[in-house]
Motif scaffolding. Sequence first.
Motif, PDB file in Angstrom:
ATOM      1  N   HIS A  91      46.237   3.920  48.511  1.00  0.00           N
ATOM      2  CA  HIS A  91      45.647   4.066  47.180  1.00  0.00           C
ATOM      3  C   HIS A  91      45.434   5.546  46.861  1.00  0.00           C
ATOM      4  O   HIS A  91      45.745   6.021  45.770  1.00  0.00           O
ATOM      5  CB  HIS A  91      44.327   3.289  47.120  1.00  0.00           C
ATOM      6  CG  HIS A  91      43.758   3.178  45.755  1.00  0.00           C
ATOM      7  ND1 HIS A  91      42.909   4.134  45.228  1.00  0.00           N
ATOM      8  CD2 HIS A  91      43.914   2.239  44.797  1.00  0.00           C
ATOM      9  CE1 HIS A  91      42.566   3.787  44.004  1.00  0.00           C
ATOM     10  NE2 HIS A  91      43.157   2.632  43.721  1.00  0.00           N
ATOM     11  N   ARG A  92      44.918   6.283  47.828  1.00  0.00           N
ATOM     12  CA  ARG A  92      44.652   7.715  47.643  1.00  0.00           C
ATOM     13  C   ARG A  92      45.954   8.483  47.410  1.00  0.00           C
ATOM     14  O   ARG A  92      46.001   9.402  46.595  1.00  0.00           O
ATOM     15  CB  ARG A  92      43.898   8.258  48.858  1.00  0.00           C
ATOM     16  CG  ARG A  92      43.423   9.681  48.699  1.00  0.00           C
ATOM     17  CD  ARG A  92      42.560  10.226  49.842  1.00  0.00           C
ATOM     18  NE  ARG A  92      42.729   9.591  51.133  1.00  0.00           N
ATOM     19  CZ  ARG A  92      41.888   8.689  51.662  1.00  0.00           C
ATOM     20  NH1 ARG A  92      40.825   8.301  50.991  1.00  0.00           N
ATOM     21  NH2 ARG A  92      42.112   8.173  52.851  1.00  0.00           N
ATOM     22  N   LEU A 118      47.007  -2.439  48.396  1.00  0.00           N
ATOM     23  CA  LEU A 118      47.083  -1.197  49.164  1.00  0.00           C
ATOM     24  C   LEU A 118      45.821  -0.966  49.972  1.00  0.00           C
ATOM     25  O   LEU A 118      44.724  -1.324  49.538  1.00  0.00           O
ATOM     26  CB  LEU A 118      47.293  -0.011  48.217  1.00  0.00           C
ATOM     27  CG  LEU A 118      48.523  -0.065  47.305  1.00  0.00           C
ATOM     28  CD1 LEU A 118      48.555   1.168  46.408  1.00  0.00           C
ATOM     29  CD2 LEU A 118      49.798  -0.178  48.107  1.00  0.00           C
ATOM     30  N   ASP A 119      45.990  -0.303  51.107  1.00  0.00           N
ATOM     31  CA  ASP A 119      44.803   0.120  51.845  1.00  0.00           C
ATOM     32  C   ASP A 119      44.292   1.415  51.203  1.00  0.00           C
ATOM     33  O   ASP A 119      44.901   1.955  50.275  1.00  0.00           O
ATOM     34  CB  ASP A 119      45.083   0.264  53.347  1.00  0.00           C
ATOM     35  CG  ASP A 119      46.091   1.357  53.685  1.00  0.00           C
ATOM     36  OD1 ASP A 119      46.212   2.348  52.928  1.00  0.00           O
ATOM     37  OD2 ASP A 119      46.757   1.228  54.730  1.00  0.00           O
ATOM     38  N   ILE A 125      56.377   9.327  48.253  1.00  0.00           N
ATOM     39  CA  ILE A 125      55.310   9.123  49.228  1.00  0.00           C
ATOM     40  C   ILE A 125      56.003   8.971  50.576  1.00  0.00           C
ATOM     41  O   ILE A 125      56.765   8.033  50.791  1.00  0.00           O
ATOM     42  CB  ILE A 125      54.453   7.888  48.915  1.00  0.00           C
ATOM     43  CG1 ILE A 125      53.721   8.090  47.592  1.00  0.00           C
ATOM     44  CG2 ILE A 125      53.460   7.622  50.049  1.00  0.00           C
ATOM     45  CD1 ILE A 125      52.922   6.887  47.124  1.00  0.00           C
ATOM     46  N   VAL A 126      55.769   9.936  51.454  1.00  0.00           N
ATOM     47  CA  VAL A 126      56.376   9.952  52.775  1.00  0.00           C
ATOM     48  C   VAL A 126      55.268  10.190  53.795  1.00  0.00           C
ATOM     49  O   VAL A 126      54.439  11.087  53.610  1.00  0.00           O
ATOM     50  CB  VAL A 126      57.444  11.062  52.897  1.00  0.00           C
ATOM     51  CG1 VAL A 126      58.110  11.033  54.260  1.00  0.00           C
ATOM     52  CG2 VAL A 126      58.479  10.952  51.790  1.00  0.00           C
ATOM     53  N   HIS A 127      55.263   9.399  54.849  1.00  0.00           N
ATOM     54  CA  HIS A 127      54.224   9.507  55.878  1.00  0.00           C
ATOM     55  C   HIS A 127      52.831   9.424  55.262  1.00  0.00           C
ATOM     56  O   HIS A 127      51.914  10.140  55.666  1.00  0.00           O
ATOM     57  CB  HIS A 127      54.398  10.775  56.709  1.00  0.00           C
ATOM     58  CG  HIS A 127      55.738  10.868  57.376  1.00  0.00           C
ATOM     59  ND1 HIS A 127      56.153   9.978  58.342  1.00  0.00           N
ATOM     60  CD2 HIS A 127      56.784  11.716  57.185  1.00  0.00           C
ATOM     61  CE1 HIS A 127      57.378  10.283  58.717  1.00  0.00           C
ATOM     62  NE2 HIS A 127      57.795  11.326  58.030  1.00  0.00           N
ATOM     63  N   GLY A 128      52.707   8.580  54.233  1.00  0.00           N
ATOM     64  CA  GLY A 128      51.406   8.319  53.629  1.00  0.00           C
ATOM     65  C   GLY A 128      50.903   9.362  52.656  1.00  0.00           C
ATOM     66  O   GLY A 128      49.776   9.264  52.177  1.00  0.00           O
ATOM     67  N   LYS A 129      51.731  10.376  52.336  1.00  0.00           N
ATOM     68  CA  LYS A 129      51.302  11.442  51.425  1.00  0.00           C
ATOM     69  C   LYS A 129      52.313  11.631  50.310  1.00  0.00           C
ATOM     70  O   LYS A 129      53.515  11.474  50.524  1.00  0.00           O
ATOM     71  CB  LYS A 129      51.172  12.780  52.168  1.00  0.00           C
ATOM     72  CG  LYS A 129      50.190  12.798  53.299  1.00  0.00           C
ATOM     73  CD  LYS A 129      49.937  14.200  53.828  1.00  0.00           C
ATOM     74  CE  LYS A 129      51.160  14.841  54.421  1.00  0.00           C
ATOM     75  NZ  LYS A 129      50.889  16.129  55.071  1.00  0.00           N
ATOM     76  N   SER A 130      51.815  12.031  49.134  1.00  0.00           N
ATOM     77  CA  SER A 130      52.701  12.409  48.036  1.00  0.00           C
ATOM     78  C   SER A 130      53.273  13.783  48.358  1.00  0.00           C
ATOM     79  O   SER A 130      52.521  14.716  48.613  1.00  0.00           O
ATOM     80  CB  SER A 130      51.925  12.471  46.720  1.00  0.00           C
ATOM     81  OG  SER A 130      51.380  11.212  46.413  1.00  0.00           O
ATOM     82  N   GLN A 131      54.606  13.861  48.368  1.00  0.00           N
ATOM     83  CA  GLN A 131      55.275  15.103  48.750  1.00  0.00           C
ATOM     84  C   GLN A 131      56.542  15.297  47.937  1.00  0.00           C
ATOM     85  O   GLN A 131      57.049  14.348  47.332  1.00  0.00           O
ATOM     86  CB  GLN A 131      55.672  15.059  50.234  1.00  0.00           C
ATOM     87  CG  GLN A 131      54.527  14.791  51.182  1.00  0.00           C
ATOM     88  CD  GLN A 131      54.957  14.885  52.620  1.00  0.00           C
ATOM     89  OE1 GLN A 131      55.425  15.931  53.053  1.00  0.00           O
ATOM     90  NE2 GLN A 131      54.813  13.812  53.371  1.00  0.00           N
TER      91      GLN A 131
END
Length: 161
Positions: A11-12, A6-7, A78-84
């Motif tokens: 990872h975040r 992961l980048d 995880i959608v668009h790079g964020k946990s939602q």
Amino acid sequence: MNVKILDQAQHRAVRDAKGNLKKAAEFADGFRTILQHQFAKPGAPEAWGVDVEFDSSGLGFKLKTPFGLARAIAVSSIVHGKSQIRYVIEKEVTLEGDVHGHVKVAAICIDEFGVVSAEDDGDKLASLNVIDERQVHREVGEVGVSIVHAIGAEERYFSQQ
């Protein structure tokens, strides 16, 4: 998707998921409460013909509309790079062979800041974390109308034969 290195942003998203999803779930609960209120306001049931019923457990809800029944399933994603919290809206239909089932007609996401966005393009649809309560109710109402439109626009239907 395959397992891969992961980048930092990916990872975040995983590392911060527990806390972010807890905050997002609080906003998701508020979203469905406001949505239910908007369709139950005086005159709204007669005008829109929509009823919102909460699931007995979790953050999901059911929609009774003039276009049929639907359900909103709350999924941690995880959608668009964020946990939602992702609400997947599914219309009740009759599938091939007269089998009862559901098809996805829409999806929205709610993040830890209370931003409601479209799943497909990430466009902001509403903000649940603003001081102007009337604005929040108006925006959530518009999202609700859009969801009902998506239910109505789905050509498949439920046959009770």
